[in-house]
Enzyme design. Structure first.
Site, PDB file in Angstrom:
ATOM      1  N   ASP A   1     -39.826  -8.386  16.432  1.00 55.18           N
ATOM      2  CA  ASP A   1     -38.418  -7.978  16.342  1.00 55.18           C
ATOM      3  C   ASP A   1     -38.202  -6.485  16.553  1.00 55.18           C
ATOM      4  O   ASP A   1     -37.152  -5.963  16.203  1.00 55.18           O
ATOM      5  CB  ASP A   1     -37.853  -8.389  14.974  1.00 55.18           C
ATOM      6  CG  ASP A   1     -38.525  -7.637  13.828  1.00 55.18           C
ATOM      7  OD1 ASP A   1     -39.539  -6.944  14.078  1.00 55.18           O
ATOM      8  OD2 ASP A   1     -38.045  -7.732  12.682  1.00 55.18           O
TER       9      ASP A   1
ATOM     10  N   HIS B   1     -41.879  -5.106  13.888  1.00 49.27           N
ATOM     11  CA  HIS B   1     -42.856  -6.013  13.284  1.00 49.27           C
ATOM     12  C   HIS B   1     -43.493  -6.941  14.312  1.00 49.27           C
ATOM     13  O   HIS B   1     -42.888  -7.253  15.323  1.00 49.27           O
ATOM     14  CB  HIS B   1     -42.182  -6.859  12.199  1.00 49.27           C
ATOM     15  CG  HIS B   1     -41.397  -6.056  11.211  1.00 49.27           C
ATOM     16  ND1 HIS B   1     -40.024  -6.084  11.137  1.00 49.27           N
ATOM     17  CD2 HIS B   1     -41.799  -5.167  10.275  1.00 49.27           C
ATOM     18  CE1 HIS B   1     -39.618  -5.257  10.197  1.00 49.27           C
ATOM     19  NE2 HIS B   1     -40.667  -4.680   9.651  1.00 49.27           N
TER      20      HIS B   1
ATOM     21  N   SER C   1     -42.563  -3.603   4.680  1.00 41.09           N
ATOM     22  CA  SER C   1     -42.205  -4.859   5.341  1.00 41.09           C
ATOM     23  C   SER C   1     -43.381  -5.547   6.023  1.00 41.09           C
ATOM     24  O   SER C   1     -43.299  -6.719   6.353  1.00 41.09           O
ATOM     25  CB  SER C   1     -41.099  -4.612   6.368  1.00 41.09           C
ATOM     26  OG  SER C   1     -41.508  -3.627   7.295  1.00 41.09           O
TER      27      SER C   1
END
Ligand SMILES: *[C@@H]1O[C@H](CO)[C@@H](O)[C@H](O)[C@H]1NC(C)=O
Length: 391
Positions: free
Chosen positions: A353, A356, A47
Site C-alpha cells: 500500500d 508496507h 505498523s
C-alpha cells in the site's frame, strides 16, 4: 578486448549471483516449524509489527483515530489471508506472524482488547504509527497527533501486564522461553521530517532515536528479557510511498539496478549501523542475554534486486493497493479509500500500500531471518539459549 573481457566477467558474476540467489530461495521455501523453542512471543513496534492494537484502540475510542478511514482497518486490508481487516497493514500476515508460525505458535494477539490474550501466551504491544521518541518530544515539535502509542507507552503497558503473567509461573522462566521482537522503531519519527523533505532534520534525529531504542532494550533486560530480536529499518528508498514523495528526483539519485532512491537507502543503512553499534555495547554489558539484529534492510532489498526469483513480476516498485500515480500511489488517496484500486494478485507484488509490504514479501523476509541469513547472530542459535535459560 578489455571491453569484452569486462562484459564477460560481469555477466558471469551476475550468473553466479543469480544461481546463489536461486539456491537460497529454494532452501528457504520449505521449512517445518521449530516446535518447543519458544513458548511465547512479545511484540513491540510500529505498523510493520502491529497485529491489531491500533484498530482495537480506535474502535474502543482509546486513541483518537486519524479520520473516518481507519488506517489498515478497512477492506481490502487482510484480503489475502484473513479475508477481513484485522488491523494489520498488509493484505495478510506480517513478519511477526511468520515468526510465530515458524516456532509452532499461534499468531501473536494484540494487547488492546485482550480477548485473545492468554496468560503464558504471546502478546503484541506494537501500534501503527508508533514513534521511538516519547510524547514530550513530539509535543515540543508540534507533531504529536496520537498520544500513548510511543515505544515508551508500549513498554509501560508491558510493565503493567507483567505481574499478571508472572503470577501463574515464575517470571524468569517465562522470559527464558520467550522471544521479544523489539521493533522496528524510528520510521514514524523520521517520516514527519521526511514529509517536509527536511533530510537534515531527519539525519540529526538518528543518534537520538537509536539511543532511545538502546535504552528501552536495557530496560527490557532489567525486567528479565532473555531473547531479543531487534529489527533494523527497511530499505525505505524502495517504498512506493517515498518514491512518490520524491518523484522526479535527479536520475543519479536512483540505484540503476533496483530503481530505489539510493540516498534514502543510505539513510536507513546509517540508522542500522548506529543501531548495531549500540547492540554490540549492550551485548558486552549483558553477555547472557541473546540479542540478535534482524536485518530487514537486506532481507527486503533482495526482493527488489531479484524480484523474479521470488515470484514478483511486473512493475516491482508499484504498490498493489493505491491510486493513480507513478507508482500506483497518490499520497492523498490511501489504499482502501473510495477511489483507490487494488491489484488482482497481491502475491506478485512486493509493495502492498505504499509504506508496507504484501504478505508474500513479508513471508520471504521472515524466511530470510529465521534461516539465519539475515539475523546476526544467527537466530537459530537462540534456541539453545532458550533451553538453557529455562533450566
Ligand atoms: C544458522 O544456524 C543453523 C543451525 O546451526 C544452520 O543450519 C544455518 O545454516 C545457519 N544459517 C546461516 C546463514 O549461517
Amino acid at each position: 578486448m578489455a571491453c569484452i573481457y569486462l562484459l564477460t566477467k560481469t555477466s558471469s558474476t551476475n550468473a553466479l549471483l543469480v544461481a546463489v540467489v536461486v539456491a537460497v530461495a529454494v532452501a528457504l521455501s520449505s521449512s517445518p516449524p521449530v516446535v518447543g523453542c519458544y513458548t511465547s512471543i512479545f511484540g513491540f513496534g510500529d505498523s510493520l509489527t502491529d497485529t491489531g492494537n491500533y484498530m482495537a484502540s480506535c474502535l474502543k475510542g482509546v486513541v483518537q483515530c486519524d479520520d473516518e478511514f481507519l488506517k489498515c482497518g478497512i477492506p481490502p486490508y487482510g484480503k489475502t489471508f484473513f479475508h477481513r481487516p484485522t488491523g494489520r497493514c498488509s493484505d495478510g500476515r506480517l513478519i511477526i506472524d511468520f515468526i510465530a508460525e515458524h516456532y509452532g505458535l499461534p499468531l501473536v494477539p494484540p494487547y488492546t482488547g485482550g480477548e485473545n490474550v492468554k496468560l503464558g501466551g504471546s502478546v503484541n504491544f506494537a501500534v501503527v504509527g508508533a514513534p521511538a521518541l516519547d510524547d514530550t518530544f513530539r509535543d515540543e515539535q508540534g507533531t504529536l497527533t496520537r498520544k500513548d502509542i510511543s515505544m515508551k507507552a508500549q513498554l509501560d503497558r508491558f510493565k503493567d501486564f507483567l505481574p499478571s503473567i508472572c503470577k501463574t509461573s515464575n517470571c524468569e522462566e517465562i522470559f527464558g522461553r520467550s522471544l521479544i521482537v523489539f521493533g522496528p522503531f524510528g520510521g514514524d519519527d523520521y517520516s514527519s521530517a521526511m514529509s517536509k523533505k527536511d533530510i537534515k532534520e531527519a539525519q540529526l534525529l538518528q543518534p537520538r532515536i537509536v539511543n532511545a531504542i538502546a535504552s528501552a532494550i536495557e530496560e527490557l533486560i532489567e525486567l528479565g528479557a532473555a531473547n531479543i530480536m531487534v529489527p533494523g529499518m527497511m530499505p525505505d528508498g524502495c517504498l512506493s510511498v517515498t518514491l512518490t514523495l520524491f518523484y522526479g528526483s535527479n536520475e543519479n539519485a536512483y540505484d540503476p539496478t533496483t530503481g530505489c532512491l539510493s540516498w534514502l537507502n543510505e539513510f536507513a543503512q546509517n540508522h542500522n549501523k548506529l543501531l548495531q553499534n549500540e547492540l554490540n555495547r549492550i551485548r558486552d554489558r549483558h553477555p547472557n542475554v541473546f540479542i540478535t539484529y534482524a536485518d530487514y534492510y537486506n532481507a527486503a532489498l533482495q526482493l527488489f534486486r531479484f524480484p523474479a526469483t521470488y515470484g514478483f513480476h511486473g512493475r516491482t516498485l508499484d504498490a498493489c493497493c493505491g491510486s493513480e500515480g507513478p507508482y500506483n500511489v497518490d499520497n492523498s488517496i490511501d489504499c482502501g479509500y473510495p477511489s483507490s484500486n487494488v491489484c488482482a494478485d497481491p502475491s506478485s507484488y512486493i509493495d502492498w500500500d505504499g509504506p508496507h509490504f504484501t504478505e508474500a514479501a513479508n513471508r520471504w523476509i521472515a524466511k530470510g531471518l529465521l534461516n539465519g541469513l539475515y539475523t546476526n547472530p544467527n537466530i537459530t542459535a537462540s534456541c539453545d539459549s532458550a533451553t538453557v535459560n529455562s533450566l
